[in-house]
Design an enzyme around this catalytic site. Structure first.
Site, PDB file in Angstrom:
ATOM      1  N   GLY A 185       0.805  -1.220   0.000  1.00  0.00           N
ATOM      2  CA  GLY A 185       0.000   0.000   0.000  1.00  0.00           C
ATOM      3  C   GLY A 185       0.835   1.267   0.000  1.00  0.00           C
ATOM      4  O   GLY A 185       0.393   2.328   0.414  1.00  0.00           O
ATOM      5  N   GLU A 296       4.642  -7.682 -10.313  1.00  0.00           N
ATOM      6  CA  GLU A 296       4.754  -6.248 -10.593  1.00  0.00           C
ATOM      7  C   GLU A 296       6.160  -5.907 -11.075  1.00  0.00           C
ATOM      8  O   GLU A 296       7.149  -6.363 -10.495  1.00  0.00           O
ATOM      9  CB  GLU A 296       4.452  -5.440  -9.326  1.00  0.00           C
ATOM     10  CG  GLU A 296       3.010  -5.583  -8.869  1.00  0.00           C
ATOM     11  CD  GLU A 296       2.636  -4.611  -7.742  1.00  0.00           C
ATOM     12  OE1 GLU A 296       1.464  -4.296  -7.620  1.00  0.00           O
ATOM     13  OE2 GLU A 296       3.530  -4.183  -6.982  1.00  0.00           O
ATOM     14  N   ARG A 313      -2.324 -12.655  -4.349  1.00  0.00           N
ATOM     15  CA  ARG A 313      -3.777 -12.546  -4.126  1.00  0.00           C
ATOM     16  C   ARG A 313      -4.397 -11.941  -5.372  1.00  0.00           C
ATOM     17  O   ARG A 313      -3.690 -11.590  -6.301  1.00  0.00           O
ATOM     18  CB  ARG A 313      -4.042 -11.595  -2.958  1.00  0.00           C
ATOM     19  CG  ARG A 313      -3.384 -10.257  -3.225  1.00  0.00           C
ATOM     20  CD  ARG A 313      -3.767  -9.172  -2.288  1.00  0.00           C
ATOM     21  NE  ARG A 313      -2.738  -8.151  -2.223  1.00  0.00           N
ATOM     22  CZ  ARG A 313      -2.532  -7.199  -3.108  1.00  0.00           C
ATOM     23  NH1 ARG A 313      -3.279  -7.138  -4.194  1.00  0.00           N
ATOM     24  NH2 ARG A 313      -1.574  -6.306  -2.956  1.00  0.00           N
ATOM     25  N   VAL A 316      -7.076  -5.472  -6.828  1.00  0.00           N
ATOM     26  CA  VAL A 316      -8.220  -4.575  -7.038  1.00  0.00           C
ATOM     27  C   VAL A 316      -8.540  -4.470  -8.537  1.00  0.00           C
ATOM     28  O   VAL A 316      -9.688  -4.553  -8.964  1.00  0.00           O
ATOM     29  CB  VAL A 316      -7.896  -3.163  -6.478  1.00  0.00           C
ATOM     30  CG1 VAL A 316      -8.944  -2.155  -6.913  1.00  0.00           C
ATOM     31  CG2 VAL A 316      -7.785  -3.184  -4.967  1.00  0.00           C
ATOM     32  N   ARG A 359     -10.596   4.087  -9.987  1.00  0.00           N
ATOM     33  CA  ARG A 359     -11.026   3.776  -8.614  1.00  0.00           C
ATOM     34  C   ARG A 359     -11.772   4.985  -8.058  1.00  0.00           C
ATOM     35  O   ARG A 359     -11.199   6.079  -7.962  1.00  0.00           O
ATOM     36  CB  ARG A 359      -9.814   3.495  -7.728  1.00  0.00           C
ATOM     37  CG  ARG A 359      -9.018   2.294  -8.175  1.00  0.00           C
ATOM     38  CD  ARG A 359      -7.947   1.982  -7.158  1.00  0.00           C
ATOM     39  NE  ARG A 359      -7.066   0.928  -7.613  1.00  0.00           N
ATOM     40  CZ  ARG A 359      -6.253   0.228  -6.830  1.00  0.00           C
ATOM     41  NH1 ARG A 359      -6.207   0.492  -5.543  1.00  0.00           N
ATOM     42  NH2 ARG A 359      -5.478  -0.698  -7.307  1.00  0.00           N
TER      43      ARG A 359
END
Ligand code: ADP
Length: 481
Positions: A185, A296, A313, A316, A359
């Site tokens: 994050g 990434e 995982r 988003v 988003r």
């Protein structure tokens, strides 16, 4: 628009009824739009669902849409959505066979995956070992480097002292970025432009990492200005089949937080895409990865590709890839966890057109500070090629305790120009009243000449907001990037 080859799983005979069984009931250890997204996939697969919720979320959409729902504690996520005992009790109480963790919360917590295994519940995600690696970026860098996958020049593993950080900085040259091994994050990151800033940046990054992740370990990387963040979605069934679903360009970021994602990347040529895909598959194989994951990369202005991290995982921004390829990533996750082989071969993945995601956050669009409260009107846009993943509805009160993202607006069109036009239309027709949202911010970005040209790096927003300011580093409160 070129006709999309919707690959049906029937083609490969992998649906239930072919000898193998999917789960009867899945508990979703998450909230908001991702919980609703997982419920959707389960319904299509004929699987019953269990929602969990904190006591401020009784009226949440995921609670209403699931077949069953269990209150797992108070608003504070530490005692509800992050509580392993509370979630395992809920799953035992409801006889759930598997748990989908979504993103954020417990999705990358190896102790949770292990606890599920001990309780005889299938965790829909990678093995705890892969997750540990995802959470240890310094180690992941070392493994990839050994396998010949390029990484950003930097320290060989973690740096445990200011002196060691300085030594690396002198070797690779300034500017450098000090990053948390357990980071996520965008937290626990400090950019060092001058040597005399290194000491305070080192201790600040350590402190921030300790506070955010309970682990103060940091490492040093060369800071590459104006790079692109390009990631690759992979799927692996743990039976030797690893495929990639193409790239997503996530360079539109504010303070290391993704705001707009798109695919294909405006800078990707066929040759570049092939190389990126091959590197991602190699990275996944290097760590024996199973389930859906994201590799990434940082791409510099000369199109050099560097491994950055592996996210263990669902992301988003997975709908961007779903729109482009027709692959339902959540369904694939569930099937893989149930022991099915991959539905698709690499040669069956044929991305069509251009997809983009904005988003939509419940935030002041200028200051980016949260704007929770009651939605007096919530009217999402629609029409061909427009998808809204959300759990919001008119009358819903956006809680102040969680991530501020309330919707993902995804468009799919035949090319980038049309996707931008469609996104602008959809943003105009997205009516949200009662709170402030980032919709006006997205409109500004979509009208910016550099964005339209596809000419932007990760510093684009900082330059757009303040043209004199080239580097800005900061904290944030999101659970996922
Ligand atoms: P997190 O897991 O916290 O999201 P990442 O390692 O994925 O952290 O990095 C987040 C963002 O920070 C990247 O998308 C990029 O914008 C920026 N970043 C990370 N490493 C570098 C680097 N070496 N040089 C320049 N920018 C970087």
């Amino acid at each position: 628009m070129a006709s999309r080859s919707f690959l049906s799983s029937r083609q490969t005979g992998c649906e239930p009824g072919h000898g193998m069984k999917l789960f009867k009931k899945i508990l979703i250890a998450n909230r908001s739009e991702i919980a609703v997204r997982v419920i959707r996939a389960c319904k299509e697969l004929g699987i019953r669902t269990v929602a969990v919720f904190s006591d401020v979320e009784r009226e949440a959409l995921h609670v209403r849409l699931a077949d069953e729902a269990v209150c797992i504690g108070p608003a504070n996520p530490a005692h509800s959505y992050l509580s392993i005992p509370a979630i395992l009790s809920a799953s035992e109480l409801t006889d759930s066979e598997a748990i989908h963790p979504g993103y954020g919360f417990l999705s990358e917590n190896p102790q949770f995956a292990e606890a599920c295994a001990t309780s005889g519940i299938t965790f829909i995600g990678p093995a705890a070992e892969s997750m540990k690696l995802g959470g240890d970026k310094a180690k992941a860098r070392q493994i990839m480097k050994r396998r010949g996958i390029p990484v950003v020049p930097g320290s060989d593993g973690p740096v445990d002292s200011e002196e060691a950080a300085l030594k690396t900085a002198k070797r690779i040259g300034l500017p450098v970025i000090i990053k948390a091994s357990a980071g996520g994050g965008g937290r626990g990151m400090r950019i060092v432009l001058e040597e005399d800033e290194l000491s305070s940046a080192f201790y600040m990054a350590q402190r921030e990492a300790l506070a955010a992740f309970g682990n103060g370990e940091v490492y040093v990387e060369k800071y590459l200005p104006s790079i692109r963040h390009i990631e690759v979605q992979i799927l692996s069934d743990g039976k030797g089949n690893v495929i990639h679903l193409g790239e997503r360009d996530c360079s539109v970021q504010r303070r290391h937080q993704k705001l707009i994602e798109e695919s294909p990347s405006p800078v990707a040529t066929e040759k570049f895409r092939k190389k990126l895909g091959e590197l991602a598959v190699r990275a996944a194989k290097a760590v024996k990865y199973k389930n859906a994951g994201t590799v990434e990369f940082i791409v510099d202005q000369e199109q050099n590709i560097y491994f950055m991290e592996m996210n263990a995982r669902v992301q988003v921004e997975h709908p961007v890839t779903e729109e482009l390829t027709g692959v339902d990533i959540i369904k694939e996750q569930i099937k893989i966890a149930a022991g099915f082989p991959l539905t698709y071969k690499q040669s069956q993945i044929k991305p069509v057109g251009h997809a983009m995601e904005c988003r939509i956050n419940a935030e002041d669009p200028d200051k980016f500070i949260p704007s929770p409260g009651k939605l007096t009107l919530f009217m999402p846009p629609g029409g061909p090629g427009v998808r809204v993943d959300t759990a919001a509805y008119t009358g819903w009160v956006v809680p102040s305790h969680y991530d501020s993202m309330i919707a993902k607006l995804i468009v799919h069109a035949k090319n980038r120009e049309d996707a931008i036009a469609k996104m602008k239309m959809a943003l105009d027709m997205f009516i949200i009243e009662g709170i402030r949202t980032t919709i006006p911010f997205h409109k500004k970005v979509l009208n910016h000449p550099d964005f339209i040209k596809g000419n932007f790096g990760t510093d684009f927003i900082e330059r757009m907001v303040n043209p004199l300011q080239s580097v800005e580093v900061g904290k944030n409160g999101s659970t996922e990037t």
